[in-house]
Scaffold this active site. Structure first.
Site, PDB file in Angstrom:
ATOM      1  N   ASP A 100       0.863  -1.165   0.000  1.00 24.31           N
ATOM      2  CA  ASP A 100       0.000   0.000   0.000  1.00 24.31           C
ATOM      3  C   ASP A 100       0.905   1.222   0.000  1.00 24.31           C
ATOM      4  O   ASP A 100       1.752   1.361   0.894  1.00 24.31           O
ATOM      5  CB  ASP A 100      -0.846  -0.030   1.290  1.00 24.31           C
ATOM      6  CG  ASP A 100      -2.221   0.539   1.096  1.00 24.31           C
ATOM      7  OD1 ASP A 100      -2.314   1.604   0.486  1.00 24.31           O
ATOM      8  OD2 ASP A 100      -3.184  -0.083   1.580  1.00 24.31           O
ATOM      9  N   ASP A 202      -3.053   4.793  -2.424  1.00 23.82           N
ATOM     10  CA  ASP A 202      -4.116   5.396  -1.639  1.00 23.82           C
ATOM     11  C   ASP A 202      -4.591   6.705  -2.278  1.00 23.82           C
ATOM     12  O   ASP A 202      -3.772   7.511  -2.746  1.00 23.82           O
ATOM     13  CB  ASP A 202      -3.543   5.678  -0.238  1.00 23.82           C
ATOM     14  CG  ASP A 202      -4.590   5.995   0.787  1.00 23.82           C
ATOM     15  OD1 ASP A 202      -5.399   5.110   1.096  1.00 23.82           O
ATOM     16  OD2 ASP A 202      -4.582   7.138   1.297  1.00 23.82           O
ATOM     17  N   GLU A 265      -6.446   3.735  -5.991  1.00 21.73           N
ATOM     18  CA  GLU A 265      -7.707   3.828  -5.258  1.00 21.73           C
ATOM     19  C   GLU A 265      -8.522   4.964  -5.861  1.00 21.73           C
ATOM     20  O   GLU A 265      -8.361   6.133  -5.513  1.00 21.73           O
ATOM     21  CB  GLU A 265      -7.491   4.062  -3.758  1.00 21.73           C
ATOM     22  CG  GLU A 265      -8.788   3.816  -2.989  1.00 21.73           C
ATOM     23  CD  GLU A 265      -8.887   4.516  -1.642  1.00 21.73           C
ATOM     24  OE1 GLU A 265      -9.824   4.209  -0.908  1.00 21.73           O
ATOM     25  OE2 GLU A 265      -8.039   5.379  -1.340  1.00 21.73           O
ATOM     26  N   HIS A 325     -11.165  -2.505   3.841  1.00 19.79           N
ATOM     27  CA  HIS A 325     -11.070  -2.062   5.230  1.00 19.79           C
ATOM     28  C   HIS A 325     -11.811  -0.757   5.503  1.00 19.79           C
ATOM     29  O   HIS A 325     -11.778  -0.261   6.627  1.00 19.79           O
ATOM     30  CB  HIS A 325      -9.591  -1.919   5.601  1.00 19.79           C
ATOM     31  CG  HIS A 325      -8.911  -0.872   4.760  1.00 19.79           C
ATOM     32  ND1 HIS A 325      -8.718  -1.001   3.402  1.00 19.79           N
ATOM     33  CD2 HIS A 325      -8.418   0.343   5.081  1.00 19.79           C
ATOM     34  CE1 HIS A 325      -8.129   0.076   2.927  1.00 19.79           C
ATOM     35  NE2 HIS A 325      -7.932   0.912   3.924  1.00 19.79           N
ATOM     36  N   ASP A 326     -12.420  -0.180   4.483  1.00 18.94           N
ATOM     37  CA  ASP A 326     -13.166   1.068   4.658  1.00 18.94           C
ATOM     38  C   ASP A 326     -14.674   0.877   4.517  1.00 18.94           C
ATOM     39  O   ASP A 326     -15.428   1.846   4.661  1.00 18.94           O
ATOM     40  CB  ASP A 326     -12.738   2.099   3.591  1.00 18.94           C
ATOM     41  CG  ASP A 326     -11.287   2.510   3.723  1.00 18.94           C
ATOM     42  OD1 ASP A 326     -10.761   2.521   4.849  1.00 18.94           O
ATOM     43  OD2 ASP A 326     -10.675   2.812   2.673  1.00 18.94           O
TER      44      ASP A 326
HETATM   45  C1  NOJ Z   1      -8.106   5.476   1.972  1.00 25.55           C
HETATM   46  C2  NOJ Z   1      -7.760   4.345   2.875  1.00 25.55           C
HETATM   47  O1  NOJ Z   1      -8.260   3.149   2.345  1.00 25.55           O
HETATM   48  C3  NOJ Z   1      -8.327   4.673   4.229  1.00 25.55           C
HETATM   49  O2  NOJ Z   1      -8.275   3.585   5.106  1.00 25.55           O
HETATM   50  C4  NOJ Z   1      -7.588   5.859   4.771  1.00 25.55           C
HETATM   51  O3  NOJ Z   1      -8.145   6.253   6.008  1.00 25.55           O
HETATM   52  C5  NOJ Z   1      -7.645   7.038   3.806  1.00 25.55           C
HETATM   53  N1  NOJ Z   1      -7.427   6.657   2.443  1.00 25.55           N
HETATM   54  C6  NOJ Z   1      -6.597   8.042   4.153  1.00 25.55           C
HETATM   55  O4  NOJ Z   1      -5.329   7.526   3.872  1.00 25.55           O
END
Ligand code: NOJ
Length: 537
Positions: A100, A202, A265, A325-326
């Site tokens: 990542d 990210d 992402e 994870h989000d």
């Molecule tokens: C996306 C990530 O997947 C998330 O977990 C993170 O909090 C934010 N970007 C900030 O880096």
């Protein structure tokens, strides 16, 4: 796509959230030696690559997405030697390793930021966004932080504000300064030299902001819940100049052998298509989260797939994601009955699947008592913690029925509470059950691995004529073709799919108990059932 098929096209990616996968040293937090112990499990899932969420040194204000050193390993996760061992052992098992990369922002403890904030004339001052208040004393602009509050924090040391679109501990880097990009590309080279197989980048669309940092307009569709959504991010993300940055990253990867992959992402429907690059010179796989967003109906899912199929550039390759994870766990979102259909969909569509750890056993969102809440947006905004908190989908992997589910030692307090269902929903139990979701997941990955039509063949929708059912074919000249039929509801149906073929052979059913040749003019589809059928001409 022409030429030989790269692994990231034919393969399957598995996301490991390292804090929650396997703890090896009894501190309640997962680590690299833990991942090493579980690599055989991962390999036996039939996946081809692991994406590991951040393992770099970090004060953990956003659990590693606040990086304090891009070329180190957080002691919580182990040492660089541990990382090298994971990489070596993964490669020995034919597994690729994707790291990542979090380039949009650093930790406020990163030495770059410490230098930058030290004085207004520090050479790194311009590596971040420092601004005076407006003449009336108000903030430099109206942008909001995704985790609550404004996107600006005042630093009394030099009397200016700095920009952060997530937590205040995550100051944003200024990629209009070429030194910043050069430093980040060097960090990428550090890992690529080690043999890492690519990066998941990210918030790639946020890396460049409007040159004048103009105010964002109000969002007319705001539902009034999360203040971070109250503005349209017109000037804070997806600026045209970001593509130069993405291209520069891709060029670094392209200098290495072995098909290193760039995954971005990207979040917004349709916008992700821009991140393939006009000359397919940006991301190999700009994430498509439409299956996460789509209401769980056959109609909506079909529309999402058809929209994407029509939009992906001819020589670009699609990808799909059901959870990360989000986002709330897919099994909670669609329900237990549909969790199998969801995995069958993900693993039979045309596009690289990214699977989230634990989804293969149907792990659900775990309610987190207020005193255990860890995730910064939830901690900072307790009144909307249930909406914005991401802890429920980050709980420890449920390996077995022993105390702490085999994630960590008995008596240790894991960093997040375990699911209350771990004694009945765990890997060990499902490995012994030939009809479990885990068994289905493995059967699907195996089929995808051995059948070229399923991994790299083309896609075509098949009209079912019946509401809440969805069918499609995957075909490739010279290989057996497949028909996938999915029932998104709990009613049984008789389908006439004889336009596809006269008969076909069920090779996988979501209950793992139905096999054999069927006539497609009268195909019985059970409630919540999915079928993969081999088309024998
Ligand atoms: C996306 C990530 O997947 C998330 O977990 C993170 O909090 C934010 N970007 C900030 O880096």
């Amino acid at each position: 796509m022409s030429g030989s098929i790269p692994w990231w096209q034919s393969g399957i990616i598995y996301q490991i959230y390292p804090r929650s996968f396997q703890d090896s040293n009894g501190d309640g937090v997962g680590d690299l030696p833990g991942i090493l112990q579980r690599l055989d499990y991962v390999r036996n899932l039939g996946v081809d690559a692991v994406w590991i969420s951040p393992i770099y040194p970090s004060p953990m204000h956003d659990f590693g997405y606040d990086v304090a050193d891009y070329t180190g390993i957080h002691p919580l996760f182990g040492t660089m030697d541990d990382f090298d061992q994971v990489l070596k052992a993964a490669h020995a098992r034919g597994l690729r390793v994707i790291l990542d990369l979090v380039p949009n922002h650093t930790s406020d403890e990163h030495p770059w930021f410490l230098e930058s904030r030290s004085s207004r004339d520090n050479p790194k001052r311009d590596w971040y966004f420092w601004r005076d208040p407006k003449p009336d004393g108000s903030l430099p602009n109206n942008w909001r932080g995704a985790f609550g509050g404004p996107a600006w924090t005042f630093d009394p040391l030099t009397g200016q504000y700095y920009l952060h679109q997530f937590d205040p501990h995550q100051p944003e880097l200024n990629y209009r300064n070429p030194e910043v990009l050069a430093a980040m590309l060097d960090a990428m080279r550090f890992w690529l030299d080690k043999g890492v197989d690519g990066f998941r980048v990210d918030v790639i669309t946020m890396m460049i902001k409007d040159a004048a940092l103009r105010d964002n307009p109000p969002n007319p569709d705001w539902d009034g819940v999360n203040p971070a959504d109250s503005l349209k991010p017109v000037y804070s993300r997806n600026q045209s100049e970001v593509h130069e940055i993405v291209r520069a990253m891709r060029q670094v990867l392209d200098q290495y052998p072995g098909n290193r992959v760039l995954i971005g992402e990207t979040w917004v429907t349709g916008e992700y298509l821009q991140y393939y690059g006009d000359a397919l010179d940006e991301c190999h796989l700009p994430f498509n989260f439409d299956l996460i967003r789509a209401p769980w109906t056959a109609h909506a899912v079909r529309a999402a797939v058809e929209y994407y199929e029509a939009g992906v550039p001819e020589d670009g390759w699609p990808n799909y994601v059901l959870g990360n994870h989000d986002q709330p766990r897919v099994a909670s979102r669609v329900g237990t009955a549909q969790a199998r259909v969801a995995q069958m969909l993900l693993l039979t569509l045309r596009g690289t699947p990214t699977c989230y750890y634990g989804d293969e056993i149907g792990m659900e969102n775990i309610p987190i008592p207020p005193e255990f809440v860890q995730d910064p947006p939830a901690v900072r905004q307790p009144e909307i913690a249930d909406t914005v908190g991401r802890d429920p989908e980050r709980t420890p992997m449920q390996w077995d029925a022993s105390p702490n589910a085999g994630f960590t030692g008995a008596g240790v307090i894991p960093w997040l509470p375990l699911g209350a269902d771990y004694a009945t929903r765990n890997v060990a139990l499902q490995e012994r059950d030939s009809t479990s979701l885990l068994a289905l997941f493995r059967a699907l990955t195996r089929l995808r691995q051995v059948e070229p039509a399923l991994s790299v063949g083309s896609y075509a929708t098949v009209e079912t004529g019946i509401a809440n059912t969805y069918a499609y074919t995957r075909t490739k000249p010279g290989s057996d073709g497949f028909l996938v039929v999915l029932n998104f509801g709990n009613a049984a149906h008789g389908l006439d799919l004889s336009t596809v073929a006269h008969q076909a052979e069920i090779v996988l059913a979501t209950d793992l108990q139905r096999y054999g040749v069927v006539y497609l003019a009268a195909l019985d589809l059970m409630p919540n059932e999915g079928l993969v059928l081999r088309l024998v001409q």
